[in-house]
Enzyme design. Structure first.
Site, mmCIF file in Angstrom:
data_model
loop_
_atom_site.group_PDB
_atom_site.id
_atom_site.type_symbol
_atom_site.label_atom_id
_atom_site.label_comp_id
_atom_site.label_asym_id
_atom_site.label_seq_id
_atom_site.Cartn_x
_atom_site.Cartn_y
_atom_site.Cartn_z
ATOM 1 N N GLU A 34 0.827 -1.204 0.000
ATOM 2 C CA GLU A 34 0.000 0.000 0.000
ATOM 3 C C GLU A 34 0.863 1.255 0.000
ATOM 4 O O GLU A 34 1.847 1.349 0.761
ATOM 5 C CB GLU A 34 -0.914 0.044 1.234
ATOM 6 C CG GLU A 34 -1.772 1.307 1.209
ATOM 7 C CD GLU A 34 -2.488 1.599 2.521
ATOM 8 O OE1 GLU A 34 -2.339 0.843 3.487
ATOM 9 O OE2 GLU A 34 -3.197 2.629 2.554
ATOM 10 N N ASP A 38 10.217 5.976 14.595
ATOM 11 C CA ASP A 38 10.084 7.398 14.294
ATOM 12 C C ASP A 38 10.556 8.171 15.517
ATOM 13 O O ASP A 38 9.961 8.071 16.590
ATOM 14 C CB ASP A 38 8.601 7.689 13.988
ATOM 15 C CG ASP A 38 8.367 9.143 13.634
ATOM 16 O OD1 ASP A 38 7.243 9.463 13.195
ATOM 17 O OD2 ASP A 38 9.292 9.972 13.785
ATOM 18 N N ASP A 42 11.148 11.850 16.989
ATOM 19 C CA ASP A 42 10.661 13.188 16.701
ATOM 20 C C ASP A 42 11.216 14.149 17.746
ATOM 21 O O ASP A 42 11.052 13.922 18.947
ATOM 22 C CB ASP A 42 9.131 13.150 16.758
ATOM 23 C CG ASP A 42 8.513 14.384 16.192
ATOM 24 O OD1 ASP A 42 7.442 14.264 15.576
ATOM 25 O OD2 ASP A 42 9.089 15.481 16.358
#
Lengths: 508, 424
Positions: free
Chosen positions: B46, B111, B113
């Site tokens: 996807e 991730d 951040d």
């Protein structure tokens, strides 16, 4: 007779040549031989007895203690299911172990509760057997079942000593020296990884011997859980076999909850409290029995057993029980002497002070409903099951149950939901709604819940669990499920089967 | 080299250029195809696009590299996210019987951040970053990369600059792609040491025994702590900063330090004292006191969002996608030059588009000679195109990464066929 093969998966190739190559089994493949109906039944019952013992012992003793192990040793030996000796070639025992496990899967796959119970006992049994395996047999077992857990060499242990000790609170220098360490892919030990309780390197965790059991058990649990779900889906095909249906049904209805044999609130109830308690907190069956006792100063054997054990379950001591029964019987046709001679013995028997000294346990609803139906003049049994609906209605009216409540109860009775009817009776007499988690299956449970609600002395909880037993001999029982139409076993055979099973539950 | 001024408004003009002449489609496809070992792996992947005016489209999928190119050149997405490999083609998911359409595999991702560190950095906050706090990313990458390699045995970790305020990691090993939700969550938990939100003051709690993972991570932090925290962030300088540190300490230690700090102003010396006080306590007290380590970890240890890593179907920003707010390209980070990585030197889309128009240098003319044997002129041109821009070295990095994975795959095949005995 055939077993329907539910799982086509093959474990290994060359390793499964010898079907029972290892004493301990992971039950990956179902049996594919033919057996006789009687062997089918015997195997199933024997294993069920063993699992119930496992359950009882597991509540009374620490599962890894010596006492537990010794007791389970003896129990396992009886039905010939003691498979732990890997040295001797115990083909017959392993075969029985294998087949009986799969039969019980059929009986216990149907509901969440049954599955949970079955898995729990099988896991405990497996742990007990696994813990006893010598090292080399463990290695064999792992290999045999394609579990890629290898022990590390002494050199490697030396090299990793520091890391192993600092990774786990449970590991000291001597642990590293003395015990085997296994190298396990981290995906198979997620809980240990998540909490950083183990040394992790190159994608492998290093686990001391005592913890490898946990890993293997988790694997066992996962596999069994999946297998049961699969089995449940194929069950209709099996159940359509008329020979098996009654047996499987009866197996799975064996009571699997608490036995309420000894209460923490022992001695907390005084005899004067019994009358008011009977009105407030007794389930209908016991209220009926108590009423019958008070009215006729006598109860027949079935009633004495059912009520007597119930009283033990709510906390009466032996002395209290003797006093209670004697005082009532003496008001009737029985004088004190006769009482002591004839009836006291059986009360003491109930409390485990005579004869075999087995401490008998109060009857569960299932037992009251399914076995020993009352005949004329009897007061025992389950009123929702055994009373004529008109009489039941009158009784409920006399106990001030609302008309709408009564019709709800009668509806449930009509649908043969006797325990739900009793639960509804509980709700109506206590003016509560029971939550969805509450499932009534034992008269003493009814009493306890009621006392909890009313804040009474009988609400103590912690119980020891023992086997359900009944010293009396019994007439044969009717089939537990009145399944109409063709396909039933002939009455005698059905009765035989159920009697066999009941005789287990009523160790004569 | 100056970074050309980037203006978000010019994206509609720049994006078509980027996708037609610069985006490394060939390498991108090579990556997501994973050697074609599993059937339909690329086809069932996807993608999601964010288009102009914030239009978001999910369940995009493509049969071939060519189709991917054509679609992207047609849609010119502002943002590209990569999702999971599903059981069926995502763009046909509506035709699949409900319940059958399942996410099967995906890279294990992380991730990091910078906003998650706002409580411990004094130089910036929010979406801002600067060279001072960027060190936190350096530390994070070092710690996590070591753990993923040494502890978990993963060998193919792609670290990517997110384009604004953080970094992403894509763990591409086959074993990683096949991990269950429970396993991903366990890995993320293993790697988490800083716990708690705004209401938690002491976010790191250590107790005996100190796991080797923690020891290794502390070693990394110690390399940077003095320069980054004591000097750069000045955590033991101003009263405000000092108070924050003291809040993490036991009562008695705090009292002693408050007094001591009245005379001693040097941050290094202050820190040395805290350290020795902790060591002393460990000698005498029964329980372990690790407050100096806890401070180092609270101020420097990587803070990852477990939810990003947990989900098999979680969508994450794609490498080589553009960050609309900054214009920077999400480029791979070279771990060999990690300490020299400067997020402000990462090329923006405007820069590389500008570089496209510049005349060819001698170097590139030599390259042209080599590539004369290539079949398509168009391909040749495309290859040359990104090569003459600042994007070149990042595509090369990506190429190396892909080459290593291909090499691994070959090794696996040989090992399985029994022809060659390779050491893992």
């Amino acid at each position: 007779m055939q077993f329907y093969s539910r799982r086509k998966k093959l474990i290994g190739n060359s390793q499964t040549e010898q079907l029972y190559g290892h004493c301990l089994q992971f039950y990956g493949q179902p049996p594919i031989e033919n057996i006789s109906l009687s062997e089918f039944e015997t195997f199933a019952v024997d294993r069920l007895k063993l699992l119930k013992t496992v359950e009882n012992l597991g509540v009374s003793y620490v599962k890894t203690s010596e006492l537990y192990t010794k007791k389970l040793d003896a129990e396992e030996f009886l039905p010939g299911l003691n498979v732990r000796n890997c040295e001797t070639d115990e083909y017959e025992k392993r075969r029985k172990d294998h087949i009986s496990h799969f039969i019980l899967r059929l009986a216990y796959c149907q509901t969440e509760d049954l599955r949970r119970w079955f898995i729990q006992q099988e896991i405990d049994l497996f742990r007990y057997r696994f813990n006893d395996l010598p090292s080399k047999n463990i290695g064999q077992f792992l290999q045999y079942n394609n579990l890629h857990y290898h022990t590390i060499s002494i050199d490697e242990k030396k090299k990793l000593m520091d890391k192993l000790v600092t990774s786990s609170f449970a590991v000291s220098g001597s642990t590293v020296d003395g015990k085997d360490f296994y190298k396990v892919p981290f995906q198979d030990a997620l809980d240990l990884v998540r909490t950083r309780k183990v040394y992790l390197n190159g994608g492998y965790v290093y686990i001391p011997h005592q913890d490898i059991v946990t890993i293997v058990l988790n694997d066992f649990r996962t596999r069994l859980s999946k297998a049961l779900a699969l089995t449940a889906r194929s069950l209709p095909a099996v159940q359509s076999d008329e020979r098996l249906q009654p047996l499987l049904n009866h197996l799975s209805h064996a009571y699997v909850g608490q036995d309420y044999s000894i209460q923490k609130s022992i001695g907390k109830i005084s005899l004067e409290q019994i009358d008011p308690l009977s009105a407030k907190s007794y389930p209908l069956c016991m209220r009926q029995l108590h009423r019958g006792l008070r009215d006729s100063h006598h109860l027949r054997h079935g009633g004495r057993m059912q009520y007597g054990l119930f009283l033990k379950g709510i906390g009466l001591t032996l002395d209290q029980a003797l006093q209670f029964w004697r005082s009532e019987f003496v008001k009737g046709k029985v004088d004190a002497d006769k009482f002591d001679k004839a009836y006291a013995y059986s009360i003491r028997h109930m409390f485990g002070k005579e004869g075999k000294r087995t401490d008998y346990t109060p009857y569960s609803c299932m037992k009251v409903i399914l076995s020993n139906p009352p005949s004329q003049g009897d007061q025992h049994g389950c009123p929702f099951r055994h009373s004529d609906p008109e009489l039941l209605k009158q009784k409920l009216q006399s106990y001030k149950v609302s008309p709408s409540g009564i019709s709800q109860i009668l509806e449930l009775v009509k649908g043969m939901h006797y325990q739900l009817a009793c639960q509804k009776y509980f709700e109506l007499t206590h003016s509560v709604r029971t939550d969805s988690g509450f499932s009534l299956n034992h008269p003493n449970q009814y009493f306890m819940e009621s006392q909890k609600l009313l804040g009474g002395p009988g609400a103590g909880v912690k119980v020891e669990v023992k086997r359900e037993d009944n010293p009396a001999t019994k007439p044969p029982n009717p089939s537990p499920h009145q399944t109409p139409g063709p396909g039933n076993l002939p009455q005698e055979v059905a009765a035989e089967i159920t009697e066999d099973l009941d005789s287990f539950f009523q160790d004569a | 080299m100056t970074t050309a001024d980037y203006d978000q408004a010019s994206l509609p003009d720049l994006l078509p250029l980027y996708y037609r002449r610069l985006f490394p489609f060939s390498q991108y496809h090579r990556w997501l195809n994973y050697g074609g070992v599993t059937k339909n792996y690329f086809q069932n992947r996807e993608f999601s696009f964010t288009l102009k005016d914030d239009i978001y489209v999910r369940y995009q999928s493509f049969s071939t590299q060519n189709e991917l190119e054509k679609e992207m050149q047609k849609m010119n997405p502002y943002k590209i996210d990569i999702g999971a490999v599903y059981s069926h083609r995502p763009n046909q998911h509506n035709t699949v019987k409900s319940g059958s359409f399942q996410a099967l595999e995906k890279e294990l991702v992380f991730d990091i951040d910078m906003t998650d560190y706002d409580d411990v950095r004094s130089c910036c906050s929010g979406a801002d970053i600067c060279p001072k706090c960027w060190t936190l990313m350096t530390i994070a990458i070092r710690i996590l990369d070591r753990a993923l390699r040494d502890d978990f045995g993963f060998r193919h970790c792609l670290w990517v600059y997110s384009g604004r305020r953080g970094v992403h990691c894509w763990v591409c090993d086959e074993a990683a792609r096949k991990l269950s939700v429970a396993a991903r969550s366990a890995v993320a938990e293993y790697l988490s040491l800083v716990k708690g939100g705004d209401e938690t003051v002491r976010k790191v709690v250590l107790s005996d025994p100190i796991h080797p993972f923690i020891t290794e991570s502390l070693t990394v932090v110690e390399n940077y702590f003095s320069q980054y925290a004591l000097l750069g962030q000045d955590i033991l300088g101003s009263k405000e900063a000092v108070d924050k540190v003291l809040a993490l300490l036991p009562e008695d230690v705090r009292k002693k330090l408050l007094q001591y700090f009245q005379t001693e102003k040097n941050p290094e010396k202050r820190w040395d004292t805290i350290r020795s006080m902790a060591q002393d306590k460990r000698m005498t007290a029964k329980k372990g006191h690790y407050f100096e380590m806890e401070i180092m970890l609270q101020y420097c240890y990587p803070r990852l969002d477990v939810n990003v890593s947990k989900g098999v179907n979680h969508l994450l920003k794609s490498p080589f996608s553009v960050h609309p707010k900054t214009g920077r390209i999400s480029v791979p980070i070279d771990l060999r030059e990690l300490d020299r990585f400067d997020p402000f030197e990462v090329p923006t889309i405007s820069l590389i588009c500008e570089e496209l128009d510049q005349p060819k240098t001698e170097e590139e003319q030599d390259d042209n000679m080599e590539n004369e044997n290539k079949k398509e002129a168009g391909e040749r041109r495309k290859m040359r195109d990104y090569k003459r821009t600042s994007l070149a070295k990042y595509v090369k990095l990506f190429d190396n990464f892909l080459e290593e994975m291909a090499h691994s795959r070959k090794g696996e095949v040989l090992k399985n066929s029994g022809e060659c005995n390779l050491n893992p």
